[in-house]
Write a protein that holds these residues in place. Structure first.
Motif, PDB file in Angstrom:
ATOM      1  N   PRO A   1       0.618  -1.500  -0.032  1.00 25.86           N
ATOM      2  CA  PRO A   1      -0.050   0.028  -0.057  1.00 25.86           C
ATOM      3  C   PRO A   1       0.806   1.384  -0.153  1.00 25.86           C
ATOM      4  O   PRO A   1       0.595   2.215  -0.636  1.00 25.86           O
ATOM      5  CB  PRO A   1      -0.902  -0.018   1.243  1.00 25.86           C
ATOM      6  CG  PRO A   1      -0.942  -1.555   1.582  1.00 25.86           C
ATOM      7  CD  PRO A   1       0.451  -2.097   0.994  1.00 25.86           C
ATOM      8  N   SER A   2       2.057   0.974   0.702  1.00 26.77           N
ATOM      9  CA  SER A   2       2.940   2.261   0.716  1.00 26.77           C
ATOM     10  C   SER A   2       3.273   2.790  -0.649  1.00 26.77           C
ATOM     11  O   SER A   2       3.540   4.095  -0.977  1.00 26.77           O
ATOM     12  CB  SER A   2       4.342   2.130   1.651  1.00 26.77           C
ATOM     13  OG  SER A   2       4.885   1.236   0.963  1.00 26.77           O
ATOM     14  N   ASP A   3       3.408   2.210  -1.524  1.00 26.43           N
ATOM     15  CA  ASP A   3       3.577   2.245  -3.189  1.00 26.43           C
ATOM     16  C   ASP A   3       2.553   3.197  -3.686  1.00 26.43           C
ATOM     17  O   ASP A   3       2.618   4.185  -4.383  1.00 26.43           O
ATOM     18  CB  ASP A   3       3.900   1.299  -3.773  1.00 26.43           C
ATOM     19  CG  ASP A   3       5.330   0.452  -3.424  1.00 26.43           C
ATOM     20  OD1 ASP A   3       6.082   1.104  -2.821  1.00 26.43           O
ATOM     21  OD2 ASP A   3       5.108  -0.501  -3.876  1.00 26.43           O
ATOM     22  N   ILE A   4       1.334   2.724  -3.484  1.00 20.36           N
ATOM     23  CA  ILE A   4      -0.119   3.416  -3.892  1.00 20.36           C
ATOM     24  C   ILE A   4      -0.009   4.853  -3.139  1.00 20.36           C
ATOM     25  O   ILE A   4      -0.306   5.975  -3.620  1.00 20.36           O
ATOM     26  CB  ILE A   4      -1.201   2.795  -3.877  1.00 20.36           C
ATOM     27  CG1 ILE A   4      -0.996   1.561  -4.688  1.00 20.36           C
ATOM     28  CG2 ILE A   4      -2.303   3.657  -4.413  1.00 20.36           C
ATOM     29  CD1 ILE A   4      -2.147   0.599  -4.554  1.00 20.36           C
ATOM     30  N   ILE A   5       0.377   4.921  -1.990  1.00 22.14           N
ATOM     31  CA  ILE A   5      -0.151   6.154  -1.225  1.00 22.14           C
ATOM     32  C   ILE A   5       0.956   7.287  -1.682  1.00 22.14           C
ATOM     33  O   ILE A   5       0.946   8.490  -1.533  1.00 22.14           O
ATOM     34  CB  ILE A   5       0.337   5.767   0.341  1.00 22.14           C
ATOM     35  CG1 ILE A   5      -0.958   4.900   0.847  1.00 22.14           C
ATOM     36  CG2 ILE A   5       0.158   6.917   1.367  1.00 22.14           C
ATOM     37  CD1 ILE A   5      -0.854   4.348   2.170  1.00 22.14           C
TER      38      ILE A   5
ATOM     39  N   SER B   1      -3.586   4.582   8.606  1.00 22.13           N
ATOM     40  CA  SER B   1      -2.998   6.027   8.731  1.00 22.13           C
ATOM     41  C   SER B   1      -3.495   6.870   7.803  1.00 22.13           C
ATOM     42  O   SER B   1      -3.733   8.087   7.882  1.00 22.13           O
ATOM     43  CB  SER B   1      -1.494   6.025   9.071  1.00 22.13           C
ATOM     44  OG  SER B   1      -1.126   5.228  10.085  1.00 22.13           O
ATOM     45  N   ALA B   2      -3.408   6.386   6.484  1.00 21.22           N
ATOM     46  CA  ALA B   2      -3.580   6.903   5.127  1.00 21.22           C
ATOM     47  C   ALA B   2      -5.167   7.596   5.178  1.00 21.22           C
ATOM     48  O   ALA B   2      -5.527   8.849   4.771  1.00 21.22           O
ATOM     49  CB  ALA B   2      -3.305   6.395   3.900  1.00 21.22           C
ATOM     50  N   ILE B   3      -6.076   6.331   5.671  1.00 21.48           N
ATOM     51  CA  ILE B   3      -7.523   6.876   5.759  1.00 21.48           C
ATOM     52  C   ILE B   3      -7.798   8.107   6.598  1.00 21.48           C
ATOM     53  O   ILE B   3      -8.456   8.978   6.288  1.00 21.48           O
ATOM     54  CB  ILE B   3      -8.288   5.722   6.036  1.00 21.48           C
ATOM     55  CG1 ILE B   3      -8.122   4.691   4.955  1.00 21.48           C
ATOM     56  CG2 ILE B   3      -9.624   6.213   6.356  1.00 21.48           C
ATOM     57  CD1 ILE B   3      -8.696   5.153   3.413  1.00 21.48           C
TER      58      ILE B   3
END
Length: 452
Positions: A323-327, A368-370
């Motif tokens: 997910p960190s790559d998309i974020i 955390s991103a949400i």
């Protein structure tokens, strides 16, 4: 005014005789600043005399006779010297020409600052400008926009990092003193048109030089920063000589193909340019070119498409999702609307299914991103805010905590779903009481979270 009369009265009483004196400013400038330029260029006394003479000549405005102005303008060398950019450039005509531009722009900044508020400045601003005067003013504005370190230092006493200054100088040099043969020919033809130094018989060559330079800049083509200049010339020729076969639409199509080849470089040009892309503080006094607005939007959309493709390819990889790559792709976009567009281009059901297969670290990153300020800002302030809310709702509805093999991830997925419903104000009577969540590390609190 009263001040002038008082001065003349005092002068009559105190000054016995006035002798007119007109110094040789060029000789004086050479005497005062020659050694400074030799140090900047790293040459010995007497070397690089032609380059130094050209640099000193670039300092002067029409009828210049103010030594204090020249001294202040030359102080930009303090900034340039720390970068080492011009060291050993005596035999590099492109870098010498760049230095000439820097000194000319420094002189303009100091002149405008020293004369601001005077009657002369007001008069000059109010009078009508000829084409060449208009071009020179626009050219100076664009040069200062491309080299912001000049005004930051001369107006505000701020010195940018050496790396920043060098990057600005390199980009400016590529745009205005190109290396590729096609770009050089186009640059020369654009200059001939702008300075009105051509004959009618030269028009076909000018058109051909510009048209043949519209290839990717990395292949020796004209810089994206000069596309407005190129189109301005072609439209000017078309207007003045209607029977001339200019082929503007073919040139615009070729510009799009060059953009397709290097979308990120084109986007960088749009972001750093003001006049050339008619954005931000584009002056109303200048003629607006419709094709430039079209190309600017094309560049932004092209770059955005690249980010969308990158985010989708990450999500659709058969192996484990990071997910960190998309974020990073979403947060790397310039502006909330662009970030929102990339997010909402993803399939929320696929994202929810892949999230259940993620590592514990990945699930926590999504949580955390949400809850980040970036997501909340996209919901409230981006043009795509409504689409972001719809995407989050579809994402939450698609989350299946029970599909996660890891017990801890089941609880966190349930928490993510509940947080989204709470953020969106969605009432859920059948919603189970949310777990309190881990008390140490990992998850952001309900009332906020750090942007990833």
């Amino acid at each position: 005014g009263d001040a002038s009369r008082k001065y003349l009265a005092a002068k009559e009483k105190l000054v016995w005789r006035v002798y007119p004196f007109e110094p040789d400013m060029k000789a004086l400038a050479h005497e005062l600043f020659r050694e400074r330029l030799e140090d900047l260029l790293g040459c010995e006394e007497g070397e690089c005399s032609d380059a130094i003479n050209r640099c000193l000549a670039s300092l002067f405005g029409p009828g210049e006779s103010n030594v204090r102005l020249l001294k202040r303008a030359m102080s930009i060398c303090d900034v340039l010297e720390s970068t080492g950019y011009f060291m050993g450039s005596c035999d590099d005509p492109r870098r010498i020409a760049t230095l000439e531009n820097v000194l000319a722009l420094s002189g303009k900044v100091v002149r405008d600052t020293m004369r601001s508020g005077s009657d002369e400045a007001d008069h000059n601003d109010s009078r009508g400008q000829s084409f060449v005067e208009h071009f020179m003013e626009a050219s100076s504005s664009e040069g200062l926009a491309a080299l912001p370190f000049i005004e930051r230092y001369l107006k505000h006493g701020q010195v940018a990092e050496s790396e920043t200054i060098v990057a600005e100088l390199r980009e400016f040099q590529v745009a205005y003193h190109p290396e590729g043969a096609a770009a050089q020919r186009a640059d020369a033809s654009i200059s001939r048109w702008q300075h009105r130094s051509f004959q009618n018989s030269d028009i076909p060559v000018i058109v051909e030089d510009i048209a043949s330079s519209i290839i990717p800049p990395s292949d020796g083509g004209l810089s994206f920063d000069r596309y407005r200049d190129a189109l301005e010339v072609l439209y000017g020729i078309q207007k003045c000589i209607p029977d001339q076969n200019v082929g503007v639409q073919d040139v615009v199509s070729n510009m799009k193909r060059a953009i397709d080849a290097e979308p990120e470089a084109a986007l960088s040009s749009v972001e750093h340019g003001i006049i050339c892309w008619q954005a931000g503080g584009f002056p109303k006094s200048m003629e607006r070119i419709g094709a430039i607005d079209e190309l600017r939007e094309y560049i932004c959309q092209k770059s955005l498409s690249s980010s969308v493709d990158a985010a989708r390819s990450i999500l659709e990889k058969p192996e484990g999702l990071r997910p960190s790559d998309i974020i990073s792709v979403i947060n790397g976009e310039r502006g909330l609307t662009r970030s929102a567009y990339v997010l909402t281009s993803l399939n929320p059901e696929l994202a929810a299914r892949k999230l259940a297969e993620c590592s514990n670290e990945g699930v926590h990153e999504v949580h955390s991103a949400i809850l980040s300020s970036k997501t909340r800002a996209m919901m409230l302030h981006a043009d795509e805010g409504a689409a972001v809310r719809e995407w989050l709702l579809a994402f939450a509805e698609a989350i299946e905590p029970s599909s996660a093999s890891e017990l801890a991830n089941r609880d966190v997925l349930e928490w993510i779903r509940g947080n989204i419903w709470e953020m969106l104000g969605v009432p859920r009577e059948d919603q189970q009481e949310e777990p309190s969540g881990p008390k140490v590390g990992g998850l952001a609190p309900r009332d906020g979270g750090q942007e990833v």
